[in-house]
Design an enzyme around this catalytic site. Structure first.
Site, PDB file in Angstrom:
ATOM      1  N   LYS A   1      -3.551   1.250  14.754  1.00 49.92           N
ATOM      2  CA  LYS A   1      -3.623   2.147  13.603  1.00 49.92           C
ATOM      3  C   LYS A   1      -4.226   3.492  14.031  1.00 49.92           C
ATOM      4  O   LYS A   1      -4.998   3.551  14.997  1.00 49.92           O
ATOM      5  CB  LYS A   1      -4.443   1.525  12.483  1.00 49.92           C
ATOM      6  CG  LYS A   1      -5.904   1.324  12.829  1.00 49.92           C
ATOM      7  CD  LYS A   1      -6.712   0.799  11.651  1.00 49.92           C
ATOM      8  CE  LYS A   1      -6.629  -0.699  11.522  1.00 49.92           C
ATOM      9  NZ  LYS A   1      -7.607  -1.259  10.567  1.00 49.92           N
TER      10      LYS A   1
ATOM     11  N   ARG B   1       0.847  -1.206   0.000  1.00 47.26           N
ATOM     12  CA  ARG B   1       0.000   0.000   0.000  1.00 47.26           C
ATOM     13  C   ARG B   1       0.877   1.249   0.000  1.00 47.26           C
ATOM     14  O   ARG B   1       1.824   1.349   0.772  1.00 47.26           O
ATOM     15  CB  ARG B   1      -0.904  -0.005   1.234  1.00 47.26           C
ATOM     16  CG  ARG B   1      -1.884   1.147   1.292  1.00 47.26           C
ATOM     17  CD  ARG B   1      -2.729   1.082   2.554  1.00 47.26           C
ATOM     18  NE  ARG B   1      -3.546  -0.100   2.593  1.00 47.26           N
ATOM     19  CZ  ARG B   1      -4.036  -0.629   3.730  1.00 47.26           C
ATOM     20  NH1 ARG B   1      -3.767  -0.082   4.886  1.00 47.26           N
ATOM     21  NH2 ARG B   1      -4.789  -1.703   3.690  1.00 47.26           N
TER      22      ARG B   1
END
Lengths: 72, 539
Positions: free
Chosen positions: B180, B70
């Site tokens: 996260k 990503r």
């Protein structure tokens, strides 16, 4: 080995069933065994669905069993 | 590193936390060249978690040495050379496929371990990175994909995004967060930054200070979807653009130092905010920032779902942007390259990614706009897409994801294409499909959410099936969609949806959106409708 979270829908309501197994198919057999073993009178089952799975790590794995909220 | 890990001694830590204390996630970049030489088998499984910090996930099946990779794209803005580089990486290493994500990033699949260092080098040359695109760190900063060109923005947020991105990126003070961490910066009045589903969100606001109207942000904290979705709460503070970094640093420091590290399942910021309450959280923020003015006037006036289709004038006279539909966000590298070439030929080379998994070409002069739109690429990727294909989203699904129970992208595309052929509506309907209980496809805020599961069939085999959820939105602070009872087999899901949407078509008022329709009729009524439809199918 994975942990699988099933919901068994019966005419009386929903039964959450958790199964540890190597595959989805094996987990489904565990679900059947648990239903047969734990309920004296077998419920009329409408459907059985697998809604979640996760790997079992060395530290373990689990699911909190509670009624699903409307958005879950 | 200039901070003390206050959690190191004073709370029980989960396994990842213990590992992170011994070795920072960012050190994975030193290890990858060695692993690449020694082969995939040389990677101890307990090191997989560190690959996340390099934006990498070991791809399903996990023994093939392939990765999902990503790349961060802050607020979705790509330069010409960045866009071309991404297209070529897709071609050279990712089997020609690029996925645009719901956080405006770009994902590749099937990336071999031994090619990672080459890819990192290519990305670095054009100032792109995969670093902290995953892992327990600040993720891609999302925001207004029209920043700087938007007639509907309070002001240009590009400098603020740049400052936040540069401050947090690879900053060892913030590379070890509990989990996260997602930041949104947006001044578009239609909530293009989707504030409520981020850990920290800056939203457009105004306030009169010392007799002068100031443009700035209100702040929301603690939002997130996942299996336990939570909409962000508002702090009672107003922040002018040059104070944003101070507030972002304060909130992130609080999260780093007080966020929960015992259980990863309770590590997101939303749990800390919920436990403390928003007042205590705000007090802690102000302890770090010093006094801030109370929240200003909220300038959000609706939600556009992150959709910008069509050709529209920019705030710069004589320039336009075009919003392009990329069905379910998946695009071939040649097509991505072609769109990048068009952006260079007709615009200034910039390309922008959108949280709805689509693309924007900005800065097209009036005089060449019509000529640009004659290009054949817009037959495949239209600027006025059909109402279902254009507004459908999907997570990665079981093709690559280890958590997903069902296919999503292919099936969503098939369903949307059929609905476009057979159900003619005067409004779009946002249908988002996910393959598990998580939220990579943002199912919870869709008009109609579709969630994959497995249903036992007559032959005792498990088959793909889906549940429907109705009425999600981020309008008015947000509302998660609500589940309808009934599991729908993959074999009839498009039939059922077609009938369900024909009911919507027949009963809706002119111009009424699905969200308005659901609120007018109520979820119970839609349940009755679905029950009646399901009776007609061999489900």
């Amino acid at each position: 080995m994975k942990l699988f979270r099933f919901i068994v829908s019966t005419e009386e309501g929903e039964l959450p069933v958790i199964a540890a197994a190597e595959s989805e198919e094996a987990a489904l057999q565990v679900v059947d065994q648990e239903i047969q073993h734990n309920l004296l009178i077998q419920p009329k089952i409408r459907d059985v669905v697998l809604i979640e799975k996760k790997g079992i790590k060395k530290s373990g794995a689990g699911y909190l069993i509670q009624p699903r909220k409307s958005y879950e | 590193m200039s901070y003390e890990k206050v959690w190191a001694d004073n709370q029980k830590l989960n396994k990842n936390e213990i590992s992170k204390l011994k070795k920072d996630g960012l050190t994975i970049f030193d290890d990858i060249p060695h692993y690449a030489k020694a082969g995939f088998e040389s990677i101890p499984k307990d090191q997989y978690m560190y690959f996340k910090y390099a934006g990498l996930t070991v791809q399903k099946p996990q023994d093939k040495g392939l990765f999902m990779l990503r790349v961060k794209v802050p607020t979705g803005i790509l330069s010409d050379e960045q866009a071309v580089t991404l297209a070529k990486i897709g071609h050279d290493y990712g089997r020609d496929v690029l996925d645009i994500t719901t956080r405006q990033s770009i994902q590749f699949h099937w990336v071999p371990l031994e090619k990672l260092t080459e890819i990192f080098d290519r990305l670095k040359k054009v100032d792109l990175t995969t670093s902290e695109a995953e892992g327990d760190a600040p993720r891609n900063v999302v925001g207004n994909p029209l920043a700087g060109i938007d007639p509907n923005e309070l002001f240009d947020t590009r400098p603020v995004v740049e400052e936040i991105y540069r401050f947090f990126q690879d900053n060892p003070d913030f590379s070890n967060l509990p989990r996260k961490y997602k930041i949104s910066v947006n001044a578009n009045i239609f909530n293009a930054g989707q504030a409520e589903i981020n850990d920290l969100a800056f939203t457009p606001a105004t306030k009169v200070i010392d007799g002068q109207k100031r443009l700035g942000f209100n702040v929301k904290v603690g939002g997130g979807l996942a299996a336990k979705p939570y909409l962000a709460d508002a702090l009672n503070v107003f922040v002018v653009p040059d104070q944003v970094i101070k507030v972002a640093e304060a909130v992130t420091t609080i999260y780093r130092d007080f966020g929960y590290r015992k259980s990863r399942a309770r590590a997101r910021l939303k749990y800390l905010v919920a436990d403390w309450g928003i007042s205590k959280f705000e007090e802690k923020v102000l302890e770090l920032t010093g006094p801030l003015p109370a929240a200003g006037h909220d300038e959000i006036s609706g939600w556009n779902g992150g959709f910008f289709f069509g050709a529209h004038p920019q705030k710069q006279k004589g320039l336009n942007y075009i919003g392009i539909s990329v069905p379910v966000g998946r695009i071939h590298s040649d097509d991505f390259l072609r769109i990048a070439e068009l952006a260079r030929t007709y615009g200034n080379g910039e390309l922008r990614t959108v949280s709805s998994q689509n693309l924007i070409i900005p800065n097209i002069p009036d005089q060449v706009l019509d000529e640009l739109l004659t290009d054949n690429i817009f037959k495949k990727f239209p600027i006025h897409p059909a109402h279902f294909t254009g507004y459908a989203m999907a997570c990665t699904g079981d093709e690559f994801c280890n958590k997903a129970l069902t296919n999503t992208k292919d099936r969503m595309e098939e369903i949307a294409a059929r609905l476009d052929r057979e159900v003619d509506l005067d409004v779009p309907v946002r249908i988002y499909m996910v393959g598990c209980t998580n939220s990579c496809g943002q199912r919870q805020i869709a008009d109609i959410g579709i969630q994959g599961l497995k249903l036992r069939a007559e032959n005792n085999q498990l088959v793909d099936a889906y549940e429907l959820f109705v009425g999600g939105t981020l309008i008015g602070g947000g509302h998660f969609n609500e589940r309808l009872k009934g599991r729908i087999r993959a074999s009839v899901i498009s039939d059922v949806l077609k009938e369900f949407l024909i009911y919507f078509k027949n009963e809706k008022e002119k111009g009424e959106t699905f969200f308005e329709f659901k609120n007018r009729l109520g979820t119970e009524k839609l349940q009755v409708v679905l029950d009646a439809i399901l009776e007609n199918f061999d489900n």
